[in-house]
Design a protein around this motif. Structure first.
Motif, PDB file in Angstrom:
ATOM      1  N   UNK A  54       0.834  -1.210   0.000  1.00  0.00           N
ATOM      2  CA  UNK A  54       0.000   0.000   0.000  1.00  0.00           C
ATOM      3  C   UNK A  54       0.865   1.255   0.000  1.00  0.00           C
ATOM      4  N   UNK A  55       1.908   1.253   0.799  1.00  0.00           N
ATOM      5  CA  UNK A  55       2.817   2.398   0.845  1.00  0.00           C
ATOM      6  C   UNK A  55       3.410   2.679  -0.534  1.00  0.00           C
ATOM      7  N   UNK A  56       3.798   1.630  -1.233  1.00  0.00           N
ATOM      8  CA  UNK A  56       4.359   1.794  -2.580  1.00  0.00           C
ATOM      9  C   UNK A  56       3.326   2.332  -3.564  1.00  0.00           C
ATOM     10  N   UNK A  57       2.075   1.955  -3.392  1.00  0.00           N
ATOM     11  CA  UNK A  57       1.011   2.497  -4.249  1.00  0.00           C
ATOM     12  C   UNK A  57       0.813   3.972  -3.944  1.00  0.00           C
ATOM     13  N   UNK A  58       0.756   4.296  -2.665  1.00  0.00           N
ATOM     14  CA  UNK A  58       0.512   5.670  -2.240  1.00  0.00           C
ATOM     15  C   UNK A  58       1.650   6.608  -2.649  1.00  0.00           C
ATOM     16  N   UNK A  59       2.868   6.111  -2.652  1.00  0.00           N
ATOM     17  CA  UNK A  59       4.015   6.932  -3.042  1.00  0.00           C
ATOM     18  C   UNK A  59       4.325   6.812  -4.535  1.00  0.00           C
ATOM     19  N   UNK A  60       3.478   6.106  -5.236  1.00  0.00           N
ATOM     20  CA  UNK A  60       3.558   5.935  -6.681  1.00  0.00           C
ATOM     21  C   UNK A  60       4.810   5.192  -7.140  1.00  0.00           C
ATOM     22  N   UNK A  61       5.306   4.321  -6.289  1.00  0.00           N
ATOM     23  CA  UNK A  61       6.418   3.449  -6.670  1.00  0.00           C
ATOM     24  C   UNK A  61       5.905   2.181  -7.327  1.00  0.00           C
ATOM     25  N   UNK A  62       4.609   1.936  -7.145  1.00  0.00           N
ATOM     26  CA  UNK A  62       3.968   0.735  -7.685  1.00  0.00           C
ATOM     27  C   UNK A  62       2.552   1.102  -8.125  1.00  0.00           C
ATOM     28  N   UNK A  63       2.096   0.483  -9.196  1.00  0.00           N
ATOM     29  CA  UNK A  63       0.724   0.701  -9.661  1.00  0.00           C
ATOM     30  C   UNK A  63      -0.168  -0.397  -9.091  1.00  0.00           C
ATOM     31  N   UNK A  64      -1.361  -0.025  -8.643  1.00  0.00           N
ATOM     32  CA  UNK A  64      -2.251  -1.051  -8.090  1.00  0.00           C
ATOM     33  C   UNK A  64      -2.826  -1.942  -9.183  1.00  0.00           C
ATOM     34  N   UNK A  65      -3.089  -3.182  -8.829  1.00  0.00           N
ATOM     35  CA  UNK A  65      -3.776  -4.074  -9.762  1.00  0.00           C
ATOM     36  C   UNK A  65      -5.220  -3.592  -9.905  1.00  0.00           C
ATOM     37  N   UNK A  66      -5.918  -4.104 -10.892  1.00  0.00           N
ATOM     38  CA  UNK A  66      -7.316  -3.715 -11.093  1.00  0.00           C
ATOM     39  C   UNK A  66      -8.145  -4.067  -9.857  1.00  0.00           C
ATOM     40  N   UNK A  67      -7.910  -5.243  -9.306  1.00  0.00           N
ATOM     41  CA  UNK A  67      -8.652  -5.695  -8.129  1.00  0.00           C
ATOM     42  C   UNK A  67      -8.427  -4.758  -6.934  1.00  0.00           C
TER      43      UNK A  67
END
Length: 95
Positions: A54-67
């Motif tokens: 979640x932290x990586x998604x929030x900091x835009x280091x990772x893109x979330x999956x569709x789910x």
């Protein structure tokens, strides 16, 4: 243009100038999480992912999956476009 973060190995801190530069924008998802007084751990548990994911998604280091994106939309009651929108960080010195 973003400044590179200067990390002082001796004091293990970032310079204030870089902290302010980093905080000039964030995604709305983070702003909403802070507004709701939720921790990253709480949100991660609600959407069934790890805190670091979640932290990586929030900091835009990772893109979330569709789910995960659908779960985030439901949790925050916002569209994915709104969740990922860049907004000014009003909490830079209060977090």
């Amino acid at each position: 243009m973003r400044l590179k973060v200067v990390y002082n190995k001796n004091t293990k801190t970032k310079s204030l100038v870089n902290l302010i530069e980093e905080g000039l924008s964030m995604i709305k998802m983070r702003q909403e999480r802070i507004k709701n007084r939720w921790s990253q751990s709480y949100v991660a548990k609600k959407i069934d992912i790890t805190k670091s994911a979640y932290s990586n998604i929030e900091t835009q280091k990772r893109k979330p999956s569709y789910e995960v994106l659908v779960k985030l939309e439901n949790l925050y009651n916002l569209s994915h476009r709104d969740l990922l929108q860049q907004v000014p960080d009003e909490n830079i010195l209060t977090e």
